[in-house]
Enzyme design. Structure first.
Site, PDB file in Angstrom:
ATOM      1  CG  ASN A  12      -1.811   1.148   1.358  1.00 42.57           C
ATOM      2  OD1 ASN A  12      -1.392   2.276   1.104  1.00 42.57           O
ATOM      3  ND2 ASN A  12      -3.044   0.926   1.755  1.00 42.57           N
ATOM      4  NE  ARG A  23       8.250  21.767   2.329  1.00 44.17           N
ATOM      5  CZ  ARG A  23       9.547  21.700   2.399  1.00 44.17           C
ATOM      6  NH1 ARG A  23      10.166  20.570   2.491  1.00 44.17           N
ATOM      7  NH2 ARG A  23      10.279  22.773   2.366  1.00 44.17           N
ATOM      8  CG  HIS A  48      -8.095   4.294   1.159  1.00 42.67           C
ATOM      9  ND1 HIS A  48      -8.204   4.149   2.532  1.00 42.67           N
ATOM     10  CD2 HIS A  48      -9.329   4.672   0.742  1.00 42.67           C
ATOM     11  CE1 HIS A  48      -9.442   4.438   2.900  1.00 42.67           C
ATOM     12  NE2 HIS A  48     -10.142   4.769   1.837  1.00 42.67           N
ATOM     13  NE  ARG A  50      -9.284   8.595   4.503  1.00 44.35           N
ATOM     14  CZ  ARG A  50      -9.467   7.722   5.486  1.00 44.35           C
ATOM     15  NH1 ARG A  50      -8.663   6.690   5.615  1.00 44.35           N
ATOM     16  NH2 ARG A  50     -10.437   7.903   6.355  1.00 44.35           N
ATOM     17  CD  GLU A  75      -7.841   0.524   1.569  1.00 44.63           C
ATOM     18  OE1 GLU A  75      -6.725   0.036   1.290  1.00 44.63           O
ATOM     19  OE2 GLU A  75      -8.103   1.033   2.658  1.00 44.63           O
ATOM     20  CB  THR A 106      -9.406   1.807   7.359  1.00 39.69           C
ATOM     21  OG1 THR A 106      -8.955   2.523   6.222  1.00 39.69           O
ATOM     22  CG2 THR A 106     -10.793   1.257   7.092  1.00 39.69           C
TER      23      THR A 106
HETATM   24  N1  PXP Z   1      -5.792  -3.055   4.082  1.00 39.32           N
HETATM   25  C1  PXP Z   1      -6.728  -2.095   4.168  1.00 39.32           C
HETATM   26  C2  PXP Z   1      -8.096  -2.421   3.705  1.00 39.32           C
HETATM   27  C3  PXP Z   1      -6.411  -0.812   4.663  1.00 39.32           C
HETATM   28  O1  PXP Z   1      -7.362   0.133   4.790  1.00 39.32           O
HETATM   29  C4  PXP Z   1      -5.075  -0.543   5.027  1.00 39.32           C
HETATM   30  C5  PXP Z   1      -4.707   0.838   5.479  1.00 39.32           C
HETATM   31  O2  PXP Z   1      -4.885   1.752   4.463  1.00 39.32           O
HETATM   32  C6  PXP Z   1      -4.137  -1.572   4.898  1.00 39.32           C
HETATM   33  C7  PXP Z   1      -4.515  -2.821   4.444  1.00 39.32           C
HETATM   34  C8  PXP Z   1      -2.703  -1.357   5.234  1.00 39.32           C
HETATM   35  O3  PXP Z   1      -2.588  -1.002   6.579  1.00 39.32           O
HETATM   36  P1  PXP Z   1      -1.196  -0.436   7.099  1.00 39.32           P
HETATM   37  O4  PXP Z   1      -0.948   0.835   6.367  1.00 39.32           O
HETATM   38  O5  PXP Z   1      -1.421  -0.258   8.552  1.00 39.32           O
HETATM   39  O6  PXP Z   1      -0.162  -1.480   6.771  1.00 39.32           O
END
Ligand code: PXP
Length: 249
Positions: A12, A23, A48, A50, A75, A106
Site C-alpha cells: 500500500n 509539502r 486508497h 479517500r 481501496e 481505517t
Molecule cells: N488493508 C486495508 C483495507 C487498509 O485500509 C489498510 C490501510 O490503508 C491496509 C490494508 C494497510 O494497513 P497499514 O498501512 O497499517 O499497513
C-alpha cells in the site's frame, strides 16, 4: 495443515502520497514507489482514494492504473463517486472499506451485515466490469457470511486490533484475537471466499498472520513506507517477504 497457496504481498503506497502532500509538491511520486515495489517483488499495489483525497488523488489512481504491471487494488468507500471512477478505470480489484473523515486510518471493518442489500447492489456492476471485489471486515461470522451472500469474491480481515494488542504487549489478548482471525479465515474459505488480511502489520507481528493457511494475500503499507526511510523500499519489502515466507513454512 499445509498452506494452500503462496502468500502474496500487496504494498500500500498511500503514505508516499501523504509525504508528497505534506509539502504540496510532486515528490515523492507514488507511481515511482509502486514501480519500485513491483521491481522488488510485490505481487500487487494497493491505493486508497479517500473521499477527502488526503493522500492518494484521482491523478495518482490514473497513473497507477496505466503505469504498473502488477494488479492494482483500488481501496475506497462504497459511494457513487467511487463507483464511477472504478467503472472508468476497471482495476483488477476493489477493496471496500468504511470511511470516516475524522479517522486517522481505517479504524474498523465494514458492516456488511447491516448494509447487505445496498452493498449487494453496489458491487454487482463492479463485478460485471471484471473487478474482484473485496470486503474489509472484522472476523465476526455474521460479517463473513453476509460477504459471501452478497457475492463478494474476497474478504480482507482487519488485523488492526491484533496489531494494537501486540504493540501494547497484551500478548494473551493478541493471541485470542489471532485465534478469532484464524477461525474467521477458515469460515470464509469454507464459504468459497478468498481470504486476505491487513492493517498494522510489521516485521514483529506479521508471522502468525502469515501462517494462517487460508490467507493468500497480505496488504501492508504504513510500516513498509516508514521502514523505507531507513533502509529503502526494496530492502523493506525483501525483509517483509522473507518473514512472510518463513512463517508460511
Ligand atoms: N488493508 C486495508 C483495507 C487498509 O485500509 C489498510 C490501510 O490503508 C491496509 C490494508 C494497510 O494497513 P497499514 O498501512 O497499517 O499497513
Amino acid at each position: 495443515m499445509t498452506p494452500i497457496a503462496k502468500l502474496r504481498l500487496g504494498v500500500n503506497i498511500d503514505h508516499v502520497a501523504t509525504l508528497r502532500n505534506a509539502r504540496g509538491s510532486v515528490w515523492p511520486d507514488p507511481l515511482r514507489a509502486a514501480l519500485l515495489a513491483e521491481a522488488s517483488g510485490a505481487d500487487g499495489i494497493t491505493a486508497h482514494l479517500r473521499e477527502d483525497r488526503r493522500h492518494i488523488r484521482d491523478a495518482d489512481m490514473d497513473a497507477l492504473r496505466a503505469g504498473i504491471g502488477i494488479p492494482l487494488n483500488f481501496e475506497c468507500a462504497a459511494t457513487d463517486e467511487m463507483a464511477a471512477i472504478i467503472l472508468r478505470l476497471k482495476p483488477h480489484a476493489v477493496c471496500l472499506v468504511p470511511e470516516r473523515r475524522e479517522e486517522r486510518t481505517t479504524e474498523g471493518g465494514l458492516d456488511v451485515a447491516g448494509d447487505e442489500n445496498r452493498l449487494a447492489h453496489y458491487i454487482a456492476p463492479l463485478r460485471d466490469a471484471g473487478c474482484r471485489v473485496s470486503m474489509f471486515i472484522g472476523h465476526a461470522p455474521r460479517q463473513i457470511e453476509a460477504s459471501a451472500r452478497i457475492g463478494a469474491a474476497v474478504v480482507e480481515l482487519h488485523t488492526g486490533h491484533y496489531s494494537d494488542l501486540h504493540a501494547e504487549g497484551r500478548l494473551d489478548e493478541a493471541e485470542a484475537e489471532l485465534e478469532a482471525l484464524r477461525q474467521g479465515a477458515a469460515l470464509a474459505h469454507s464459504l468459497g471466499l478468498e481470504v486476505h488480511a491487513g492493517h498494522g502489520l510489521t516485521y514483529d507481528n506479521v508471522a502468525p498472520v502469515a501462517a494462517i493457511p487460508q490467507v493468500v494475500e497480505l496488504n501492508i503499507g504504513h510500516f513498509l513506507i516508514g521502514e523505507a526511510v531507513f533502509v529503502g523500499l526494496s530492502a523493506a519489502i525483501d525483509e517483509m517477504r522473507r518473514r512472510m515466507d518463513a512463517a508460511r513454512g
